[in-house]
Design a protein around this motif. Sequence first.
Motif, mmCIF file in Angstrom:
data_model
loop_
_atom_site.group_PDB
_atom_site.id
_atom_site.type_symbol
_atom_site.label_atom_id
_atom_site.label_comp_id
_atom_site.label_asym_id
_atom_site.label_seq_id
_atom_site.Cartn_x
_atom_site.Cartn_y
_atom_site.Cartn_z
ATOM 1 N N UNK A 69 19.496 -6.965 74.271
ATOM 2 C CA UNK A 69 20.906 -6.994 74.671
ATOM 3 C C UNK A 69 21.775 -7.130 73.430
ATOM 4 N N UNK A 70 22.991 -6.613 73.555
ATOM 5 C CA UNK A 70 23.965 -6.787 72.477
ATOM 6 C C UNK A 70 25.360 -6.736 73.074
ATOM 7 N N UNK A 71 26.261 -7.471 72.432
ATOM 8 C CA UNK A 71 27.650 -7.424 72.840
ATOM 9 C C UNK A 71 28.238 -6.106 72.357
ATOM 10 N N UNK A 72 28.891 -5.398 73.253
ATOM 11 C CA UNK A 72 29.363 -4.053 72.951
ATOM 12 C C UNK A 72 30.405 -4.024 71.823
ATOM 13 N N UNK A 73 31.405 -4.875 71.890
ATOM 14 C CA UNK A 73 32.473 -4.836 70.894
ATOM 15 C C UNK A 73 32.006 -5.323 69.528
ATOM 16 N N UNK A 74 31.266 -6.401 69.497
ATOM 17 C CA UNK A 74 30.831 -6.980 68.225
ATOM 18 C C UNK A 74 29.548 -6.345 67.711
ATOM 19 N N UNK A 75 28.866 -5.591 68.561
ATOM 20 C CA UNK A 75 27.571 -4.992 68.221
ATOM 21 C C UNK A 75 26.586 -6.054 67.722
ATOM 22 N N UNK A 76 26.727 -7.254 68.278
ATOM 23 C CA UNK A 76 25.863 -8.373 67.916
ATOM 24 C C UNK A 76 24.691 -8.428 68.882
ATOM 25 N N UNK A 77 23.490 -8.439 68.347
ATOM 26 C CA UNK A 77 22.295 -8.512 69.180
ATOM 27 C C UNK A 77 22.110 -9.930 69.709
ATOM 28 N N UNK A 78 21.660 -10.026 70.944
ATOM 29 C CA UNK A 78 21.390 -11.314 71.584
ATOM 30 C C UNK A 78 19.874 -11.446 71.689
#
Length: 156
Positions: A69-78
């Motif tokens: 998973x990743x946050x779409x705006x920040x492109x940060x992987x979870x």
Amino acid sequence: MIKVIDIRFLWALVGLSASVQACPVHVSVEPKNNDVLVVSIDNISSQDLGILYDFFPWSIFGFGINYSAKYRDAKTEIRPIYAFGHRSEIVVLKANSSLKQEVSLYKRFQNLRSDAGMADVAWSYRFAAPGIGTDVCAIFKGQFSIFETPTKRTSE
């Protein structure tokens, strides 16, 4: 020389017949709401299947299942969370029947937050059919988004 070619051809046919066998299950993952998934495994064969609990797609040990998973705006992987160990219970999935389980995304992902914006979740599941050995007979996968951004209202 011909015997060597015949032996190689025979081995190629043995490998081909093993890979043609159909996978006895179908797996799906559907979001129920922003933090819960419904994971189902359907036995689409006419035989009962004995499946080690650890290899069900909802197992906390993650054998066969992979989430990202990743946050779409920040492109940060979870980062996903998987437990260590295993549960040696064998569950019988009856012929032409299904099992479903809910999975909490908050328990599966470290640092998942609804206030961080829309998150894109992907999953894949490798199923090795009992009796076929360790060969994976099918890979199921999909993706979806959670934490849809609500429409902004303007004051009049």
